[in-house]
Structure formats: C-alpha cells, structure tokens
Scaffold this active site. Structure first.
Site, PDB file in Angstrom:
ATOM      1  CB  CYS A  10      -0.985  -0.025   1.170  1.00 39.88           C
ATOM      2  SG  CYS A  10      -0.221  -0.041   2.810  1.00 39.88           S
ATOM      3  NE  ARG A  16      -4.442   1.538   1.769  1.00 44.10           N
ATOM      4  CZ  ARG A  16      -4.211   2.294   0.702  1.00 44.10           C
ATOM      5  NH1 ARG A  16      -5.042   2.240  -0.327  1.00 44.10           N
ATOM      6  NH2 ARG A  16      -3.158   3.075   0.655  1.00 44.10           N
ATOM      7  CG  ASP A 128      -5.011   5.878   2.580  1.00 43.28           C
ATOM      8  OD1 ASP A 128      -5.067   5.432   3.742  1.00 43.28           O
ATOM      9  OD2 ASP A 128      -4.118   6.632   2.169  1.00 43.28           O
TER      10      ASP A 128
END
Ligand code: 4NP
Length: 161
Positions: A10, A16, A128
């Site tokens: 990420c 994440r 996000d």
C-alpha cells in the site's frame, strides 16, 4: 520446493497492507500451509519506515483474532525479483509498483490489484482509511478478509497445494 513469496503493498505500509499480510498469514496457518509461504508487506512511500501497524488497524485485527507482525518498509525494485505475487491495494500503488519494474533484471512477480480477488468488485481499490474514521478500518478488514481468502484459493490452485 522454493517458498511461494507474497508481498502486499500500500502507500504507508501501516494500514491496508499490514492487515492483508496478517490475514493471509492467519489463513495459511488455519489451512496448515505455512511451510510453503513467505509473506511480507511494504509501502510505496517511506514516511513510516520501521513503524508497526497503525493502532486503529491493530484494534480491528485484534477484534478478529488476527496478529499484525509488520514493521513498515519501503517497496523497492528488487521486490520484483524476490517475490512471486505482488498485491497492490489501489490503482496508485499499482502504477508506482510497475514504475519500479522497469530495469529490473528478472521480472518474476505477478502484479495484481488486491480486489481482483474480491468477486463482485474486481478492479476496485481498497480505499486508504488513514485520514478517515473508525468504520473505514472495519470496511478495509472486510474487503481484505474476502480478497485474501480468494487469493489463497487462487495460489493453491495455480501451485497445486
Ligand atoms: P496505508 O495508509 O497506505 O494503508 O498504510 C496510509 C498511511 C499513512 C499515510 C498514507 C496512507 N501517510 O500519508 O502518512
């Protein structure tokens, strides 16, 4: 047999991709497949290098009995040579990963978007959650729980394990 090497990527490597890594490790343990795998995560940005996962992500993981072992590191060109499967959380990560592929000697890794393994949401981003509220972290967990399960099924089929 060489280990199957999987890298979840990420931006910051604190929300994440650590969750994806933790979930994938949890699932391979449940299925008794640890010996076949080496699992890692990384970020295209370097701001959080060395940090554990964000406390909000760790809290959601804990609620679901998932351990997040990651310490943030930056994704580098060499990762294309070292890993078999690279999973980008969103389109920006995907583009940044491919930019670093140019000039690498051995383009070993297959690069996917994580939600290519989330049945009804192929091609979509894992959003996000960093600047948002708590519910964003729960949503990320749910997307990643589905996607990592499907990814493991895909790899098992492809590798015959
Ligand atoms: P992640 O979330 O990419 O899921 O780890 C982020 C964490 C930190 C930042 C951006 C995204 N940041 O800009 O510091």
């Amino acid at each position: 047999m060489d280990k199957i090497r999987v890298n979840f990527v990420c931006l910051g490597n604190i929300c994440r991709s650590p969750m994806a890594e933790g979930l994938f490790i949890h699932k391979i343990k449940e299925e008794g497949l640890e010996k076949y795998f080496e699992v890692d995560s990384s970020g295209t940005g370097g701001w959080h290098v060395g940090e554990p996962a964000d406390p909000r992500m760790r809290e959601v993981a804990k609620q679901h009995g998932v351990h997040l072992p990651s310490r943030a590191r930056k994704f580098i060109a060499q990762d294309h040579e070292d890993f078999d499967y690279i999973l980008a959380m969103d389109g920006n990560n995907y583009g940044d990963i491919l930019d670093l592929r140019k000039g690498t000697k051995k383009e070993k890794a297959e690069v996917f978007k994580m939600r290519d393994f989330d049945k009804d949401h192929v091609g979509k981003d894992v959003p996000d959650p960093y600047y948002g509220g708590k519910e964003g972290f729960q949503k990320v967990y749910e997307m990643l729980a589905r996607s990592t399960a499907e990814l493991l099924a895909h790899i098992r089929k492809e590798r015959g394990i």
